[in-house]
Design a protein around this motif. Structure first.
Motif, PDB file in Angstrom:
ATOM      1  N   THR A 136       0.878  -1.173   0.000  1.00  0.00           N
ATOM      2  CA  THR A 136       0.000   0.000   0.000  1.00  0.00           C
ATOM      3  C   THR A 136       0.913   1.220   0.000  1.00  0.00           C
ATOM      4  O   THR A 136       1.779   1.355   0.875  1.00  0.00           O
ATOM      5  CB  THR A 136      -0.921   0.033   1.227  1.00  0.00           C
ATOM      6  OG1 THR A 136      -1.766  -1.118   1.192  1.00  0.00           O
ATOM      7  CG2 THR A 136      -1.784   1.284   1.229  1.00  0.00           C
ATOM      8  N   ASN A 166      -8.070   5.368   7.643  1.00  0.00           N
ATOM      9  CA  ASN A 166      -8.064   4.453   6.505  1.00  0.00           C
ATOM     10  C   ASN A 166      -6.926   3.445   6.620  1.00  0.00           C
ATOM     11  O   ASN A 166      -7.111   2.238   6.455  1.00  0.00           O
ATOM     12  CB  ASN A 166      -7.855   5.269   5.224  1.00  0.00           C
ATOM     13  CG  ASN A 166      -9.046   5.147   4.299  1.00  0.00           C
ATOM     14  OD1 ASN A 166      -9.770   4.162   4.367  1.00  0.00           O
ATOM     15  ND2 ASN A 166      -9.242   6.139   3.457  1.00  0.00           N
ATOM     16  N   ALA A 195      -7.117   0.703   9.275  1.00  0.00           N
ATOM     17  CA  ALA A 195      -8.046  -0.414   9.077  1.00  0.00           C
ATOM     18  C   ALA A 195      -7.329  -1.696   8.670  1.00  0.00           C
ATOM     19  O   ALA A 195      -7.836  -2.793   8.877  1.00  0.00           O
ATOM     20  CB  ALA A 195      -9.079  -0.033   8.024  1.00  0.00           C
ATOM     21  N   THR A 196      -6.135  -1.574   8.079  1.00  0.00           N
ATOM     22  CA  THR A 196      -5.405  -2.755   7.594  1.00  0.00           C
ATOM     23  C   THR A 196      -4.321  -3.173   8.582  1.00  0.00           C
ATOM     24  O   THR A 196      -3.519  -2.336   8.992  1.00  0.00           O
ATOM     25  CB  THR A 196      -4.739  -2.447   6.229  1.00  0.00           C
ATOM     26  OG1 THR A 196      -5.742  -2.041   5.309  1.00  0.00           O
ATOM     27  CG2 THR A 196      -4.009  -3.674   5.691  1.00  0.00           C
ATOM     28  N   GLU A 200      -8.614  11.245   8.477  1.00  0.00           N
ATOM     29  CA  GLU A 200      -9.320  10.236   7.679  1.00  0.00           C
ATOM     30  C   GLU A 200      -8.343   9.287   6.999  1.00  0.00           C
ATOM     31  O   GLU A 200      -8.603   8.082   6.896  1.00  0.00           O
ATOM     32  CB  GLU A 200     -10.193  10.930   6.628  1.00  0.00           C
ATOM     33  CG  GLU A 200     -11.669  10.634   6.818  1.00  0.00           C
ATOM     34  CD  GLU A 200     -12.496  11.250   5.711  1.00  0.00           C
ATOM     35  OE1 GLU A 200     -12.697  10.571   4.685  1.00  0.00           O
ATOM     36  OE2 GLU A 200     -12.914  12.423   5.858  1.00  0.00           O
ATOM     37  N   LEU A 201      -7.229   9.827   6.518  1.00  0.00           N
ATOM     38  CA  LEU A 201      -6.227   8.949   5.893  1.00  0.00           C
ATOM     39  C   LEU A 201      -5.653   8.001   6.937  1.00  0.00           C
ATOM     40  O   LEU A 201      -5.518   6.795   6.690  1.00  0.00           O
ATOM     41  CB  LEU A 201      -5.094   9.767   5.247  1.00  0.00           C
ATOM     42  CG  LEU A 201      -3.980   8.901   4.646  1.00  0.00           C
ATOM     43  CD1 LEU A 201      -4.479   8.092   3.446  1.00  0.00           C
ATOM     44  CD2 LEU A 201      -2.767   9.729   4.245  1.00  0.00           C
ATOM     45  N   THR A 212       1.306   5.354  -0.052  1.00  0.00           N
ATOM     46  CA  THR A 212       0.583   6.599   0.185  1.00  0.00           C
ATOM     47  C   THR A 212       1.513   7.804   0.066  1.00  0.00           C
ATOM     48  O   THR A 212       2.714   7.710   0.348  1.00  0.00           O
ATOM     49  CB  THR A 212      -0.138   6.584   1.569  1.00  0.00           C
ATOM     50  OG1 THR A 212      -0.963   7.755   1.664  1.00  0.00           O
ATOM     51  CG2 THR A 212       0.852   6.595   2.720  1.00  0.00           C
ATOM     52  N   LEU A 252      -2.867   4.924  -2.363  1.00  0.00           N
ATOM     53  CA  LEU A 252      -3.822   5.588  -1.472  1.00  0.00           C
ATOM     54  C   LEU A 252      -3.361   7.026  -1.276  1.00  0.00           C
ATOM     55  O   LEU A 252      -2.651   7.337  -0.328  1.00  0.00           O
ATOM     56  CB  LEU A 252      -3.857   4.831  -0.137  1.00  0.00           C
ATOM     57  CG  LEU A 252      -5.079   4.988   0.746  1.00  0.00           C
ATOM     58  CD1 LEU A 252      -6.338   4.490   0.036  1.00  0.00           C
ATOM     59  CD2 LEU A 252      -4.884   4.226   2.049  1.00  0.00           C
TER      60      LEU A 252
END
Lengths: 310, 310
Positions: free
Chosen positions: B33, B63, B66-67, B59-60, B35, B51
């Motif tokens: 992932t 996000n 969550a993983t 919010e990022l 970013t 991302l």
């Protein structure tokens, strides 16, 4: 600072147990701005400006930034237990707001004195066989890491000539008021309250546990002394002198002075609490001693000072 | 990590010079992932999830939280010059967002590996006659203090068993792209661009100035190696091996390899730049060497790797 006005000092956490006494002590010689979320009852002190607010609020920081303070005493903090319970809040207050406050203080170019209330929590646990001026920081609590991080910020900003900073590593302070404090070490103070009330108390440490203590009286004396130091030490991290106390001896002294029975105290050691607050080895503070900082002097004086605050 | 899927790694600052190459290298073996605010051009890489976002945006962070990543490589930063120009932004990204990211990574209880791109800026200037694994941090730049503060956070969270952290102290990386980078050390890379283009360049250091350099090729190799280490070292602060280069020699090598004239280079030392980037003493990195981390090996290899990136 100008000769025609008293020097200006900002005290954060001024509504707290230490802050209240410090503001009253400083009000004699300083023009004091006192800030906290609540508890700012200084209406009787003409030289004190109360500025209620949340350090997390950029408007309060902007407000504070408007005045070129000669000195800042930064006491406000989210303490150990509270920081573990709300990590995001603790980061905002203990790290981000603390950095913003220091930056605001430095922005006027007058190189203010900045006293930061750090903590022996920077040492973590288990502690080495002896703690002295060169013992490295090795925090275990979020709170201890936050304190070590701001010590680094204070050191860097002092090295740059932006502030004359000093991080004072506070030991346990007794006797704080009863009630939720967010402190894992609250039992240290609760002992005084219980014996004064003749009430039973269970301590989460053993009778031979040892810890470093300072009364509010001695601490405010140290802070006033540090504010008056002619030069800031090159090493901005400073372990404060504190009395090393064995719990059995402390209980006996408090019982004697309150006319209460030591048998009201039950020892129910909690391994984590004992590790964090009950295994404090001999403490050597030659640097602070050389600067003239002093602890209470004796167990009898410590207990008398602590009981006088109840 | 589960055996039936490739391990998951998050790379921040993935759109940057180092991040771009690292993501491409990791995509072979990892579920990546990536970013960054911009620059996430990984559409050709099937195993990469881009991302875009600002680390300053809760919010990022939510996000990303969550993983349950198996590893994180945190490259994103507001560098030295940019941090001095916008202290508030730098505090938000370099300190607050970095702490929030590490907390998010730790929250799943899977003790992820966290590689933090720290910097030799933690040492400040002037440097001692020799730098090795026990040289204390003594930052002068805000950026350097921020890095030292997050090193403390990584160390504490690792000690608590929440992450397996490692703070890699990066030296100068060459040759970064031309254009505003916010880095005070941009001239290190600009030298390569100028000589390749046959253009004159003025360096803010003297010909006998010395500095520690690493190519992107060698750095991404070190990061991949660190990700694969079986155990996290107890001391989470690690100076990376780097080649110590004298500017006169570097200019000669770049001129030779680009078929350009060394006389295009003018030395116009700026005392502050020379102090920060041109007085780097012998560097000894036995801990990183023992872990298998390697620099470019020779000046010829360093320059070849750097030119291959232009």
């Amino acid at each position: 600072m100008a000769a025609d006005r008293p020097p200006r000092v900002l005290v954060t956490g001024a509504g707290g147990f230490v802050g209240q006494a410090l503001v009253r002590a400083l009000a004699k010689d300083w023009n004091v701005t006192a800030t906290d979320q609540t508890g700012l009852g200084f209406a009787d002190l003409p030289g004190v400006t109360a500025l209620p607010g949340d350090l997390d609020d950029p408007e309060l920081i902007a407000n504070l930034a408007a005045t070129p303070f000669d000195a800042i005493v930064h006491l406000a903090t989210v303490p150990g237990g509270a920081a573990e319970a709300d990590p995001a809040l603790a980061t905002r207050i203990n790290v981000a707001a603390s950095m913003a406050l220091i930056d605001a203080a430095a922005a006027h170019g007058n190189c203010p004195r900045v006293l930061f209330a750090s903590s022996i929590a920077v040492f973590g646990d288990p502690l080495p066989a002896k703690v002295d001026d060169v013992t490295p920081a090795r925090p275990m609590l979020r709170y201890g890491a936050h304190k070590a991080m701001i010590e680094e910020w204070i050191a860097t900003m002092s090295r740059r000539g932006a502030i004359r900073g000093l991080s004072l590593r506070l030991p346990g302070i007794v006797a704080r008021p009863l009630g939720p404090s967010g402190m894992k070490s609250a039992f240290l103070s609760n002992l005084f309250h219980a014996l004064k009330a003749g009430a039973p108390i269970s301590l989460p440490v053993s009778a031979d546990a040892s810890c470093w203590l300072l009364s509010r009286h001695a601490l405010t004396g140290q802070i006033q002394h540090a504010l008056a130091l002619p030069a800031a030490p090159a090493d901005t991290r400073l372990n404060l002198p504190a009395l090393r106390v064995v719990f059995g001896d402390l209980v006996a002294e408090v019982a004697q002075k309150t006319g209460s029975a030591g048998s009201l105290v039950r020892y129910a050691p909690d391994p984590a609490i004992e590790a964090a607050f009950g295994r404090q080895p001999p403490l050597s503070t030659p640097r602070a001693n050389a600067l003239g900082l002093r602890h209470d002097g004796s167990l009898a004086a410590l207990v008398a000072h602590a009981l006088a605050d109840l």
